[in-house]
Write a protein that holds these residues in place. Structure first.
Motif, PDB file in Angstrom:
ATOM      1  N   PRO A 221       0.800  -1.232   0.000  1.00  0.00           N
ATOM      2  CA  PRO A 221       0.000   0.000   0.000  1.00  0.00           C
ATOM      3  C   PRO A 221       0.826   1.273   0.000  1.00  0.00           C
ATOM      4  CG  PRO A 221       0.076  -0.920   2.208  1.00  0.00           C
ATOM      5  CD  PRO A 221       0.765  -1.916   1.301  1.00  0.00           C
ATOM      6  N   ARG A 222       2.161   1.141   0.172  1.00  0.00           N
ATOM      7  CA  ARG A 222       3.010   2.328   0.290  1.00  0.00           C
ATOM      8  C   ARG A 222       3.594   2.796  -1.033  1.00  0.00           C
ATOM      9  NH1 ARG A 222       7.619   1.545   2.631  1.00  0.00           N
ATOM     10  NH2 ARG A 222       7.570  -0.681   2.204  1.00  0.00           N
ATOM     11  N   SER A 223       3.390   2.032  -2.099  1.00  0.00           N
ATOM     12  CA  SER A 223       4.027   2.415  -3.359  1.00  0.00           C
ATOM     13  C   SER A 223       3.078   2.232  -4.531  1.00  0.00           C
ATOM     14  CB  SER A 223       5.297   1.579  -3.585  1.00  0.00           C
ATOM     15  OG  SER A 223       4.957   0.287  -4.051  1.00  0.00           O
ATOM     16  N   THR A 224       3.440   2.859  -5.621  1.00  0.00           N
ATOM     17  CA  THR A 224       2.666   2.716  -6.864  1.00  0.00           C
ATOM     18  C   THR A 224       3.107   1.488  -7.660  1.00  0.00           C
ATOM     19  OG1 THR A 224       4.218   4.092  -8.108  1.00  0.00           O
ATOM     20  CG2 THR A 224       2.393   5.233  -7.006  1.00  0.00           C
ATOM     21  N   GLU A 225       4.273   0.954  -7.332  1.00  0.00           N
ATOM     22  CA  GLU A 225       4.890  -0.064  -8.190  1.00  0.00           C
ATOM     23  C   GLU A 225       4.094  -1.362  -8.260  1.00  0.00           C
ATOM     24  OE1 GLU A 225       8.914  -0.562  -6.941  1.00  0.00           O
ATOM     25  OE2 GLU A 225       9.453   1.523  -7.310  1.00  0.00           O
ATOM     26  N   SER A 226       3.647  -1.874  -7.095  1.00  0.00           N
ATOM     27  CA  SER A 226       2.930  -3.149  -7.131  1.00  0.00           C
ATOM     28  C   SER A 226       1.603  -2.984  -7.866  1.00  0.00           C
ATOM     29  CB  SER A 226       2.715  -3.700  -5.725  1.00  0.00           C
ATOM     30  OG  SER A 226       1.895  -2.847  -4.951  1.00  0.00           O
ATOM     31  N   ALA A 227       0.920  -1.851  -7.658  1.00  0.00           N
ATOM     32  CA  ALA A 227      -0.341  -1.604  -8.368  1.00  0.00           C
ATOM     33  C   ALA A 227      -0.095  -1.501  -9.868  1.00  0.00           C
ATOM     34  CB  ALA A 227      -0.999  -0.330  -7.847  1.00  0.00           C
ATOM     35  N   TYR A 228       1.014  -0.862 -10.229  1.00  0.00           N
ATOM     36  CA  TYR A 228       1.385  -0.746 -11.645  1.00  0.00           C
ATOM     37  C   TYR A 228       1.579  -2.133 -12.269  1.00  0.00           C
ATOM     38  CZ  TYR A 228       4.597  -0.044 -15.594  1.00  0.00           C
ATOM     39  OH  TYR A 228       5.217  -0.089 -16.818  1.00  0.00           O
ATOM     40  N   MET A 229       2.330  -2.995 -11.584  1.00  0.00           N
ATOM     41  CA  MET A 229       2.616  -4.326 -12.128  1.00  0.00           C
ATOM     42  C   MET A 229       1.358  -5.188 -12.194  1.00  0.00           C
ATOM     43  SD  MET A 229       6.381  -5.310 -10.580  1.00  0.00           S
ATOM     44  CE  MET A 229       5.870  -5.157  -8.871  1.00  0.00           C
ATOM     45  N   PHE A 230       0.532  -5.119 -11.137  1.00  0.00           N
ATOM     46  CA  PHE A 230      -0.692  -5.916 -11.135  1.00  0.00           C
ATOM     47  C   PHE A 230      -1.664  -5.442 -12.212  1.00  0.00           C
ATOM     48  CE2 PHE A 230       0.138  -7.179  -6.544  1.00  0.00           C
ATOM     49  CZ  PHE A 230       0.415  -8.495  -6.864  1.00  0.00           C
ATOM     50  N   THR A 231      -1.723  -4.131 -12.435  1.00  0.00           N
ATOM     51  CA  THR A 231      -2.613  -3.608 -13.476  1.00  0.00           C
ATOM     52  C   THR A 231      -2.150  -4.063 -14.847  1.00  0.00           C
ATOM     53  OG1 THR A 231      -3.132  -1.676 -12.098  1.00  0.00           O
ATOM     54  CG2 THR A 231      -3.645  -1.517 -14.444  1.00  0.00           C
ATOM     55  N   LYS A 232      -0.846  -4.034 -15.075  1.00  0.00           N
ATOM     56  CA  LYS A 232      -0.297  -4.542 -16.341  1.00  0.00           C
ATOM     57  C   LYS A 232      -0.712  -6.003 -16.550  1.00  0.00           C
ATOM     58  CE  LYS A 232       2.742  -1.504 -18.238  1.00  0.00           C
ATOM     59  NZ  LYS A 232       2.959  -1.250 -19.680  1.00  0.00           N
ATOM     60  N   GLU A 233      -0.568  -6.787 -15.476  1.00  0.00           N
ATOM     61  CA  GLU A 233      -0.924  -8.212 -15.530  1.00  0.00           C
ATOM     62  C   GLU A 233      -2.401  -8.395 -15.848  1.00  0.00           C
ATOM     63  OE1 GLU A 233      -1.452 -11.618 -12.142  1.00  0.00           O
ATOM     64  OE2 GLU A 233       0.421 -10.476 -12.089  1.00  0.00           O
ATOM     65  N   LEU A 234      -3.248  -7.599 -15.204  1.00  0.00           N
ATOM     66  CA  LEU A 234      -4.695  -7.695 -15.422  1.00  0.00           C
ATOM     67  C   LEU A 234      -5.077  -7.317 -16.845  1.00  0.00           C
ATOM     68  CD1 LEU A 234      -5.877  -6.097 -12.044  1.00  0.00           C
ATOM     69  CD2 LEU A 234      -6.402  -8.440 -12.791  1.00  0.00           C
ATOM     70  N   LEU A 235      -4.472  -6.248 -17.350  1.00  0.00           N
ATOM     71  CA  LEU A 235      -4.833  -5.762 -18.682  1.00  0.00           C
ATOM     72  C   LEU A 235      -4.381  -6.711 -19.786  1.00  0.00           C
ATOM     73  CD1 LEU A 235      -4.025  -1.949 -18.246  1.00  0.00           C
ATOM     74  CD2 LEU A 235      -6.269  -3.061 -18.168  1.00  0.00           C
ATOM     75  N   ARG A 236      -3.365  -7.523 -19.492  1.00  0.00           N
ATOM     76  CA  ARG A 236      -2.860  -8.461 -20.497  1.00  0.00           C
ATOM     77  C   ARG A 236      -3.461  -9.861 -20.335  1.00  0.00           C
ATOM     78  NH1 ARG A 236       3.491  -6.445 -20.124  1.00  0.00           N
ATOM     79  NH2 ARG A 236       3.145  -4.415 -21.118  1.00  0.00           N
ATOM     80  N   HIS A 237      -4.416  -9.975 -19.423  1.00  0.00           N
ATOM     81  CA  HIS A 237      -5.105 -11.249 -19.187  1.00  0.00           C
ATOM     82  C   HIS A 237      -5.948 -11.619 -20.414  1.00  0.00           C
ATOM     83  CE1 HIS A 237      -7.842 -14.148 -17.259  1.00  0.00           C
ATOM     84  NE2 HIS A 237      -6.941 -14.253 -16.293  1.00  0.00           N
ATOM     85  N   ASP A 238      -6.141 -12.924 -20.618  1.00  0.00           N
ATOM     86  CA  ASP A 238      -6.961 -13.380 -21.753  1.00  0.00           C
ATOM     87  C   ASP A 238      -8.376 -12.809 -21.684  1.00  0.00           C
ATOM     88  OD1 ASP A 238      -4.862 -14.800 -22.763  1.00  0.00           O
ATOM     89  OD2 ASP A 238      -5.460 -16.702 -21.836  1.00  0.00           O
ATOM     90  N   ASN A 239      -8.850 -12.644 -20.448  1.00  0.00           N
ATOM     91  CA  ASN A 239     -10.180 -12.061 -20.238  1.00  0.00           C
ATOM     92  C   ASN A 239     -10.035 -10.908 -19.240  1.00  0.00           C
ATOM     93  OD1 ASN A 239     -12.929 -11.563 -20.148  1.00  0.00           O
ATOM     94  ND2 ASN A 239     -13.404 -13.326 -18.850  1.00  0.00           N
ATOM     95  N   PRO A 240      -9.536  -9.772 -19.708  1.00  0.00           N
ATOM     96  CA  PRO A 240      -9.199  -8.673 -18.788  1.00  0.00           C
ATOM     97  C   PRO A 240     -10.433  -8.030 -18.163  1.00  0.00           C
ATOM     98  CG  PRO A 240      -9.037  -7.940 -21.059  1.00  0.00           C
ATOM     99  CD  PRO A 240      -9.290  -9.415 -21.108  1.00  0.00           C
ATOM    100  N   PRO A 241     -10.239  -7.370 -17.020  1.00  0.00           N
ATOM    101  CA  PRO A 241     -11.354  -6.644 -16.405  1.00  0.00           C
ATOM    102  C   PRO A 241     -11.721  -5.423 -17.235  1.00  0.00           C
ATOM    103  CG  PRO A 241      -9.316  -6.135 -15.267  1.00  0.00           C
ATOM    104  CD  PRO A 241      -8.997  -7.229 -16.247  1.00  0.00           C
ATOM    105  N   THR A 242     -12.969  -5.000 -17.092  1.00  0.00           N
ATOM    106  CA  THR A 242     -13.398  -3.770 -17.762  1.00  0.00           C
ATOM    107  C   THR A 242     -13.382  -2.582 -16.798  1.00  0.00           C
ATOM    108  OG1 THR A 242     -15.722  -4.209 -17.262  1.00  0.00           O
ATOM    109  CG2 THR A 242     -14.858  -5.066 -19.347  1.00  0.00           C
TER     110      THR A 242
END
Length: 301
Positions: A221-242
């Motif tokens: 919760p203290r940094s932007t980095e983990s959220a950045y990496m997880f968002t990248k992972e989510l957006l590149r998912h076969d069925n990404p979130p909207t």
């Protein structure tokens, strides 16, 4: 440097009266109190806080301890400002410490603050089952929890309804027709994040949307980095979130950075709702939807 005796002589009162003005001003005649305070100002007298703590019969140090995760987080800096403004108005000083969400560092600063004989400690506990903070309370040290709760102790706590906030954020997303909704959250050791996650799940359940654990990401919760990496992972998912629900301001920033790098537009390509009221959120076009968390007012309370 003038002494207590010189202040007493200048104000034409006893040394005891000067000491009482510094430690129990409300019990001194207003006219006398003003005369002593004026003498202190004109002589530029600075009380020795250590000696003052030793002299006062009630043991008031006029010091408060404040431990926060990270002063660079704008939400916590707002809390600090609220605490300090009220403390200064009551002639209290604040000792500020950053825990960095490190239990050893939190324990170290709790020990330091006790050794400084602070009158009370304000903190968001790193763990909602913290035995260290629980022991502090049981020893008689006044403690106020802010932003986060302790589950097993009855202690004064200043929080918003995090579960409701999480629920409203996700309901808002659902009302726009979204069903694939990801959440960027953190460990359940933090009561605030656990409650926001509960609100997320309740909103999905109430709208008959299946909970997909692949869309639940726990990061730092203290940094932007983990959220950045997880968002990248989510957006590149076969069925990404909207849509994405980011449960604090730094996670929101990290998610937005990833969305921008993927050349997606909010809200045309993906929707996002944040948590914490961030001045910069209104500068984004269109303005970002967030659940407001009034840090300054929480600090004042």
């Amino acid at each position: 440097m003038p002494t207590l005796k010189e202040v007493a002589k200048y104000a034409k009162v006893s040394i005891t009266t000067v000491s009482r003005v510094m430690n129990e001003a409300d019990k001194v005649n207003p006219e006398t109190r003003e005369r002593v305070q004026r003498a202190m100002r004109e002589l530029d007298y600075q009380p020795n806080r250590v000696a003052q703590r030793l002299r006062t019969s009630k043991g008031y140090s006029k010091l408060l301890g404040l431990i926060i995760p990270d002063i660079q987080n704008q939400f916590y800096s707002s809390i600090v400002r609220g605490v300090e403004d009220v403390a200064y108005g009551k002639d209290y000083a604040v000792i500020l410490c950053n825990s960095d969400e490190n239990p050893n560092k939190e324990r170290f600063y709790l020990d330091v603050l006790q050794s400084e004989s602070v009158d009370g400690i304000i903190l968001p506990p790193i763990h909602q089952y913290s035995k260290v903070v629980e022991g502090l309370i049981e020893s008689g040290v006044p403690v106020v929890c802010v932003d986060r709760k302790l589950v097993r102790e009855a202690v004064d706590t200043v929080v918003i309804n995090n579960e409701k906030g999480g629920y409203l954020a996700v309901k808002h997303i659902i009302d726009f027709g979204h069903k694939r909704i990801a959440i960027l959250t953190s460990s359940s050791q933090f009561s605030s994040f656990e409650e926001r996650l509960t609100g997320y799940k309740n909103a999905l359940n109430d709208h008959n949307i299946e909970i997909d654990n692949e869309l639940i990401k726990e990061g730092d919760p203290r940094s932007t980095e983990s959220a950045y990496m997880f968002t990248k992972e989510l957006l590149r998912h076969d069925n990404p979130p909207t849509a994405i629900f980011a449960t604090n301001n730094l996670m929101t920033l990290g998610a937005l950075e990833a969305i921008h790098e993927e050349q997606l537009n909010v809200p045309d390509d993906i929707s996002i709702v944040g948590f914490d009221d961030m001045p910069w959120a209104r500068a984004i076009s269109p303005p970002l939807t967030v659940i407001k968390q009034p840090g300054y007012e929480m600090g004042r309370r």
